[in-house]
Structures are given as structure tokens and as C-alpha cells.
Design a protein around this motif. Structure first.
Motif, mmCIF file in Angstrom:
data_model
loop_
_atom_site.group_PDB
_atom_site.id
_atom_site.type_symbol
_atom_site.label_atom_id
_atom_site.label_comp_id
_atom_site.label_asym_id
_atom_site.label_seq_id
_atom_site.Cartn_x
_atom_site.Cartn_y
_atom_site.Cartn_z
ATOM 1 N N CYS A 165 -7.211 -8.085 -6.832
ATOM 2 C CA CYS A 165 -5.795 -8.086 -6.842
ATOM 3 C C CYS A 165 -5.313 -7.112 -6.927
ATOM 4 O O CYS A 165 -4.708 -6.034 -6.787
ATOM 5 C CB CYS A 165 -4.666 -9.594 -6.473
ATOM 6 N N ARG A 166 -5.671 -7.071 -8.365
ATOM 7 C CA ARG A 166 -4.577 -5.983 -9.309
ATOM 8 C C ARG A 166 -5.606 -4.651 -9.582
ATOM 9 O O ARG A 166 -4.967 -3.605 -9.126
ATOM 10 C CB ARG A 166 -4.717 -6.103 -10.810
ATOM 11 N N SER A 167 -6.248 -4.827 -9.305
ATOM 12 C CA SER A 167 -7.665 -3.300 -9.400
ATOM 13 C C SER A 167 -6.816 -2.660 -7.917
ATOM 14 O O SER A 167 -7.094 -0.942 -7.597
ATOM 15 C CB SER A 167 -9.023 -3.649 -9.467
ATOM 16 N N PHE A 168 -7.281 -3.361 -6.375
ATOM 17 C CA PHE A 168 -6.664 -2.153 -5.770
ATOM 18 C C PHE A 168 -5.407 -2.699 -5.176
ATOM 19 O O PHE A 168 -4.313 -2.516 -3.340
ATOM 20 C CB PHE A 168 -6.988 -3.299 -4.567
ATOM 21 N N LEU A 219 -4.278 1.471 2.013
ATOM 22 C CA LEU A 219 -5.189 0.526 2.531
ATOM 23 C C LEU A 219 -5.866 -0.519 1.579
ATOM 24 O O LEU A 219 -6.467 -0.878 1.330
ATOM 25 C CB LEU A 219 -6.373 1.263 3.328
ATOM 26 N N ARG A 220 -5.808 -0.150 0.320
ATOM 27 C CA ARG A 220 -6.515 -0.841 -1.228
ATOM 28 C C ARG A 220 -5.512 -1.398 -1.087
ATOM 29 O O ARG A 220 -6.665 -2.854 -1.011
ATOM 30 C CB ARG A 220 -6.006 0.155 -2.305
ATOM 31 N N PRO A 221 -4.909 -2.670 -0.649
ATOM 32 C CA PRO A 221 -3.825 -3.870 -0.860
ATOM 33 C C PRO A 221 -4.397 -4.602 0.402
ATOM 34 O O PRO A 221 -4.310 -5.976 0.073
ATOM 35 C CB PRO A 221 -2.544 -3.599 -0.877
ATOM 36 N N GLY A 271 0.649 -1.200 0.242
ATOM 37 C CA GLY A 271 0.244 0.142 -0.502
ATOM 38 C C GLY A 271 1.101 0.946 0.365
ATOM 39 O O GLY A 271 0.822 2.239 -0.430
ATOM 40 N N PHE A 272 2.327 1.532 0.749
ATOM 41 C CA PHE A 272 2.634 2.465 0.492
ATOM 42 C C PHE A 272 3.885 2.929 -0.353
ATOM 43 O O PHE A 272 4.157 3.751 -0.560
ATOM 44 C CB PHE A 272 3.520 2.339 2.137
ATOM 45 N N ILE A 273 3.900 0.992 -0.757
ATOM 46 C CA ILE A 273 4.602 1.789 -2.838
ATOM 47 C C ILE A 273 3.461 1.919 -3.800
ATOM 48 O O ILE A 273 4.036 3.394 -4.585
ATOM 49 C CB ILE A 273 5.065 0.150 -2.900
ATOM 50 N N PHE A 274 2.251 1.175 -4.085
ATOM 51 C CA PHE A 274 0.982 2.016 -4.331
ATOM 52 C C PHE A 274 1.159 3.537 -4.450
ATOM 53 O O PHE A 274 1.025 4.200 -5.167
ATOM 54 C CB PHE A 274 -0.124 1.120 -4.426
#
Length: 442
Positions: free
Chosen positions: A317-320, A263-265, A73-76
């Protein structure tokens, strides 16, 4: 003058070989870090539905999955948009003869390593292509004898060849999807880079790697097997169309939830952990499960359920932001679909699974020839090529008609970008003119 040109061409090939070697070693580091982590939380994979009495959650997987999803999440969130990068961005860079976003590319590579290591239901094919292209782009100043498009395509090809031990398929894919053209001046450097990547990986991993284990003899080339191959191709095309649609539309739905990118992942990670005792096959890329399907170790209803669940799990998984590749999931649900077909026939064979894997892969990546070759290089068995071409051709035509050329093209389309070549555009224009003339005549 001729001698100078000859030396220049030899130097181009040598530089491509060196570039491929460097990317092959980098791919080894990428792959090894992921495999090391997956070995720690590796789950037992049953061949049938798990009974309630046997349900148990792995604390090790929980640590990796929740810890990894937080880090992901932090990387994304560090990505612009936030949007993960991939082969589609490399294709656009090649078409425009410009450098890709290196920061976004390397952050996405790190995001993939973290996500796959944590059990995300994704693959590594696309990220490795983009990773190789970004490495090549970052070293461009040392390879000025090669054009920018060739450098980027060669980087992607070297990554594929190194990871999957598939140098031939890597060369075909680089021309079929990345460059989207075949030119004699570009083919040789791409081939040398792919061989360099392959040799670089062989030096550290060995040359006996096989991702797929095909058992038994291929079905005979008769009208019956041809009809079955056609049916497998049609079903694969329909399932792949659903997959491509969900992969393309998923990020839009994820943004509409208003969940913070950090928070998405956690959302797909929580879902995967919740179902992990029931469907451990869905955790990670799932190549062990693919080989079990090829060996006929799954029951019919489990195969059907796994095929559809993998489509939704990967898109989720990819979407979030729990990011990864799209090829290995396509191999997974294609193999499950084909294996279900084998079980339904009840002849004791488990051979249409490889046809389903090839067909779904071809549709997902939009490169039917490369899809056939890469699967048979991964398995070391070329005896299924003829029937596989039938299934792949049908599947690709169906998905291309319904949803678009590939998962990456679909994503670009939703971003308002088209990579159609001039020949395709001219063919469409001629069809429009012809249709207008026919209307006037009638």
C-alpha cells in the motif's frame, strides 16, 4: 535580570501548552474523519479462515476503496517526486534547523486521511507526527520564544499524545527519535506540548480511550518466561527486519513498474478488495483484530498467515501511494506473532502477544523505550513492562544490525541522508582505528 529570565521560561512553557492544545484539536479532526468513514464500511472479523460458502464482497467497501484510491492517486500525483512525506522529513528538518515542506506535509496528511478511510492496510502514527510538526511549523511566527527544533518536536509529540492518549510516550519519542538528544532546556517545552495535545483531545474525546485490551495476568518472572520472551524478541526482530526492508525498497519497485502515479493506489486497493472476504483483518489499521489476538480469538495458522500478510500488505500500500503510518501495522503483525506463540504453548494464556507487539513496534520506529511506554499507555496496563523490555531490546538490536535503526532511517539511507549523531560517528571511527591497530600487532 533573573526575573526577566524566569518570566521568559514560564512564557515558553505556556506557549508550548497552547501549541499542544491546538495540535490536539487538529488531531481530533484528523482522527474523527477517519473513524467516521471506517464505521461506514466496517467488516465482520472472524476468528478462523473463511470457508468458500461464506465468501461475500461488500459493495460499500468497494465504493470507499476504489473511489478513495482514485482520489488518493490524484493527491499522490500532486506531491513532488511523487513522494509522500513523514516523520523522516521532520527529523531532517530538526537536524538542519529548517522548516519542513509544508505543502508536501499537508498533502500527505490529506492523502493519509483518504487512504486509511478507504481501507488501506496502514496506520496513522507517522502521519500524525508529521501533521503535528507541520502545524507547529506553520505557526512558528507566533512562538518565537521556542527554537525551531523544539517547535517541530513539540508538534510531533502533541500529535502522538492526542491520538493515542500517550503523553509520556510522546515525550520520550520526541527525544528518542525526533530530537535524538536529551537536553533540560528542550525537555520542558516538549512535555508541556504533549500534555497540551493530550488535554485538547481529552476535552473532545474523553479520557477513557484504550486502543488495546489486555486480558489476564502477566506471566511470572521466572527462567521459563524469560526464555520465551527472548524467543519472541528474536522472531520479532527478524520479521521486523523484513518489514523495514520492504517499506524502504517498495517505492523503488513501484516506480520501476512505470505505472502513472494517479493509477498506482488502484493496484493495492484492487488487491485488498480481492482478498477482503478471505482476510478482512487486513483492511484498515486492524486494531479490532489486534484486540481479538490479545483475547486469544484467532487460530494458530491464521495468526501466522496474518502476520506475514500484514507485512506485505502495508509495504504494498505505501509503495504504491495508498499511504499511511507504519506503527499500527507493526503492532498488528507483532501481536499476531506473539499470539501464535501463546497458542503454541497451549497454556490457555494469550499474554505474549503484547510482547510481540511491543518488540515489532520498537524495531519499526527505532525507539525501544517509547515503544514499550506507548503500548502500555494505549492499554493502561503496565504489568508486562519487564518482559517487554527483554523482547524489545533483542528485537531492536537484531533489526538495527540487519537493516538499520528504524523504518524512517532506512528510507533516509536510501535517499543518501544520514542522521547519525556525532557520538555514533566517533564510536565507529574509534572502532576502525582500534581494528587497524590490532591488525598491525598481529
Amino acid at each position: 535580570m533573573i526575573l526577566k529570565e524566569l518570566l521568559t521560561q514560564i512564557a515558553r512553557l505556556f506557549l508550548a501548552l497552547v501549541l499542544g492544545n491546538l495540535i490536539g484539536l487538529a488531531t481530533f479532526a484528523f482522527y474523527s474523519s477517519v473513524v467516521f468513514a471506517m464505521e461506514i464500511w466496517k467488516l465482520e472479523v472472524p476468528g478462523n479462515f473463511v470457508s468458500l460458502e461464506d465468501i461475500s464482497y461488500s459493495p460499500t467497501l468497494a465504493i470507499f476503496m476504489f473511489g478513495g484510491s482514485i482520489l488518493a492517486g490524484f493527491i499522490f500525483n500532486m506531491l513532488e517526486g511523487p513522494r509522500s512525506h513523514g516523520p523522516a522529513d521532520l527529523m531532517v528538518s530538526i537536524r538542519r534547523e529548517e522548516l519542513p515542506n509544508l505543502k508536501g506535509g499537508f498533502l500527505t496528511s490529506l492523502l493519509t486521511i483518504v487512504s486509511v478511510s478507504s481501507g488501506s492496510s496502514v496506520g496513522m502514527f507517522g502521519p500524525i507526527i508529521h501533521f503535528g510538526g507541520c502545524i507547529a511549523a506553520s505557526l512558528e511566527k507566533f512562538f518565537k520564544l521556542l527554537s525551531r527544533g523544539v517547535i517541530l518536536a513539540a508538534g510531533g509529540a502533541a500529535g502522538i499524545a492526542a491520538l493515542f492518549s500517550a503523553p509520556i510516550a510522546a515525550c520520550i519519542f520526541a527525544h528518542e527519535m525526533l530530537l535524538r538528544r536529551f537536553r533540560s532546556t528542550e525537555s520542558a517545552p516538549v512535555v508541556m506540548a504533549a500534555l497540551g495535545g493530550y488535554f485538547g483531545a481529552v476535552m473532545v474525546l474523553g479520557d477513557d480511550r484504550r486502543f488495546l485490551s489486555v486480558m489476564g495476568d502477566p506471566p511470572p518472572l521466572d527462567p521459563t518466561s524469560l526464555c520465551f520472551a527472548i524467543i519472541v524478541g528474536i522472531l520479532s526482530g527478524l520479521l521486523s527486519s523484513l518489514y523495514i526492508y520492504l517499506i524502504g525498497s517498495g517505492p523503488v519497485w513501484a516506480k520501476s513498474t512505470k505505472v502513472h502515479p494517479i493509477l498506482r493506489p488502484l493496484i493495492p486497493a484492487s488487491f485488498l478488495y480481492l482478498i477482503s472476504p478471505f482476510f478482512p483483518q487486513l483492511i484498515g489499521p486492524g486494531m479490532l483484530s489486534v484486540n481479538m489476538a490479545l483475547a486469544g480469538e484467532f487460530t494458530f495458522y491464521l495468526l501466522i498467515v496474518l502476520a506475514f500478510l500484514k507485512v506485505f500488505a502495508t509495504a504494498f500500500c505505501r509503495s504504491f501511494g495508498f499511504h499511511g503510518g507504519i506503527l499500527l501495522p507493526a503492532v498488528f503483525f507483532g501481536a499476531m506473532l506473539g499470539s501464535a506463540f501463546d497458542v503454541a504453548l497451549g497454556n490457555g494464556g494469550h499474554l505474549y502477544a503484547i510482547l510481540g507487539a511491543a518488540a515489532c513496534t520498537g524495531s519499526a520506529i527505532g525507539a525501544p523505550i517509547a515503544a514499550v511506554v506507548i503500548l502500555f499507555e494505549m492499554s493502561g496496563d503496565y504489568r508486562f513492562v519487564i518482559l517487554a523490555l527483554v523482547s524489545v531490546s533483542l528485537s531492536c538490536q537484531i533489526s538495527r544490525t540487519l537493516i538499520g535503526r528504524s523504518t524512517w532511517d532506512r528510507g533516509l539511507f536510501l535517499r543518501g541522508i544520514s542522521l547519525e549523531d556525532e557520538n555514533s560517528q566517533q564510536a565507529k571511527l574509534k572502532k576502525i582505528i582500534r581494528d587497524q591497530k590490532d591488525k598491525k600487532k598481529s
